[in-house]
Write a protein that holds these residues in place. Structure first.
Motif, PDB file in Angstrom:
ATOM      1  N   HIS A  96       2.689  -1.875   8.992  1.00 36.38           N
ATOM      2  CA  HIS A  96       2.574  -0.622   8.259  1.00 36.38           C
ATOM      3  C   HIS A  96       3.251   0.508   9.025  1.00 36.38           C
ATOM      4  CE1 HIS A  96       0.789   2.821   6.167  1.00 36.38           C
ATOM      5  NE2 HIS A  96       0.470   1.977   5.205  1.00 36.38           N
ATOM      6  N   SER A 105       0.826  -1.206   0.000  1.00 36.43           N
ATOM      7  CA  SER A 105       0.000   0.000   0.000  1.00 36.43           C
ATOM      8  C   SER A 105       0.860   1.256   0.000  1.00 36.43           C
ATOM      9  CB  SER A 105      -0.924  -0.006   1.225  1.00 36.43           C
ATOM     10  OG  SER A 105      -0.172  -0.088   2.431  1.00 36.43           O
ATOM     11  N   TRP A 106       2.016   1.216   0.668  1.00 40.65           N
ATOM     12  CA  TRP A 106       2.907   2.384   0.696  1.00 40.65           C
ATOM     13  C   TRP A 106       3.394   2.703  -0.712  1.00 40.65           C
ATOM     14  CZ3 TRP A 106       7.616   4.290  -0.577  1.00 40.65           C
ATOM     15  CH2 TRP A 106       8.051   5.421   0.105  1.00 40.65           C
ATOM     16  N   ARG A 112       2.343   6.050  -3.415  1.00 37.22           N
ATOM     17  CA  ARG A 112       3.360   7.017  -3.823  1.00 37.22           C
ATOM     18  C   ARG A 112       3.836   6.864  -5.261  1.00 37.22           C
ATOM     19  NH1 ARG A 112       2.955   6.079   1.183  1.00 37.22           N
ATOM     20  NH2 ARG A 112       3.420   7.629   2.790  1.00 37.22           N
TER      21      ARG A 112
END
Length: 336
Positions: free
Chosen positions: A227, A102-103, A107
């Motif tokens: 996370h 997800s990171w 980005r």
């Protein structure tokens, strides 16, 4: 005097665009990478190639001479590509499934989509949120063509068959404690305290297990949070200490980064399928787009002040690549 022709091309881009940042955009590099190439060329020549005293960067007489040489090299290369075009030109097309955390999605995904739309409009990228274990399984099964993973260099996961890996970034580890804690002078002071670790399969989980083993640290309780947003919130809540990559540690507002030694480094790897078919070609150009998107993100974060500290661009080797003897004595590569 041995001159690297690639650096002459960089100098020509600086001359044409009028500065380091514009040249970086033209070349698809970060500003720091262009600055490093310029500094290396000046060391090779033994002369200043740009005048930095005024409000605008200007080339010296030696700089203009070498920039003109770089211009000729660039035109010759462009002519060679044009002449080879009918032989080597192949349209890359078709679907490509890209797995990422997800990171990374938050980005880089939009940047990758835009880059591919501009350079390879017939490639059909599809992003899938995937972590390390499930992403590797999907890559083995052929459900993914490209996978971006956060890994630990010392214990990097082996590659599936017909898969190559490329390191996007590398960062050292830091021990971080809540801001209200006394700053420890040794790791023993943190034994018996609560820790914020990560699942055993994750890079941070492996790094913490190595640190705890080497330093004989036994947590009173081991919280698990994968996370970075969760880790940041737990540190702000004074829940426990954590082993984190230095880049993220520097961004924290309510925590203290210690000088305690942590071995190893965290790497971001792009795993992509190889071969001779269209699917392999699409995977390769997607991996290229991810590399460029990562550089663009790093450049934007530096320019806007979103990143604390310098981002250094250096050649990064994957753990599966053989290290030449000349590079074995070099210090570890920093993030790109």
């Amino acid at each position: 005097m041995d001159l690297d022709p690639r650096r002459l091309l960089v100098l020509n881009a600086i001359a044409r665009s009028g500065g380091l940042a514009p040249a970086a955009r033209v070349l698809g590099h970060t500003r720091s990478a262009v600055s490093q190439q310029l500094a290396s060329l000046e060391r090779e020549v033994g002369l200043p190639l740009v005048d930095r005293s005024g409000p605008r960067l200007e080339l010296t007489a030696a700089g203009r001479l070498l920039a003109a040489t770089g211009d000729r090299i660039g035109r010759e290369l462009a002519l060679a590509v044009q002449q080879l075009g009918p032989v080597s030109d192949q349209v890359v097309q078709g679907p490509v499934a890209i797995g990422a955390t997800s990171w990374v999605l938050a980005r880089l995904a939009v940047r990758v989509l835009r880059l591919l739309a501009g350079s390879h409009p017939r490639v059909e990228p599809r992003f899938v949120e995937a972590g390390l274990p499930d992403g590797l399984r999907q890559l083995r099964l052929g459900e993914l063509d490209v996978l971006v993973v956060i890994d630990d260099r010392d214990t990097a996961v082996p590659l599936p068959p017909s898969v190559r890996a490329r390191v996007l970034s590398e960062d050292s580890y830091r021990v971080v404690v809540p801001a209200t804690w006394d700053v420890p002078t040794g790791a023993a002071e943190l034994s018996g305290r609560p820790w914020i670790s990560a699942p055993a399969h994750s890079a941070r989980g492996r790094a913490f297990a190595r640190f705890a083993s080497v330093q004989s640290v036994v947590p009173s309780i081991e919280h698990l949070a994968d996370h970075m947003g969760a880790v940041e919130a737990l540190l702000a809540g004074q829940v426990g200490a954590a082993v984190m990559p230095a880049y993220f540690a520097a961004q924290l507002e309510q925590a203290t980064v210690t000088s305690l030694p942590v071995t190893g480094s965290q790497i971001t790897r792009t795993l992509f399928r190889t071969g001779h078919g269209g699917a392999a070609a699409a995977a390769r150009v997607a991996a290229d787009a991810l590399k460029q998107a990562a550089r663009d993100y790093a450049e934007a974060a530096t320019v806007t002040g979103g990143a604390k500290g310098d981002i250094t661009v250096r050649p990064l080797r994957d753990p599966t690549e053989a290290v030449p003897p000349s590079a074995r004595r070099q210090p570890p590569a920093a993030p790109c």
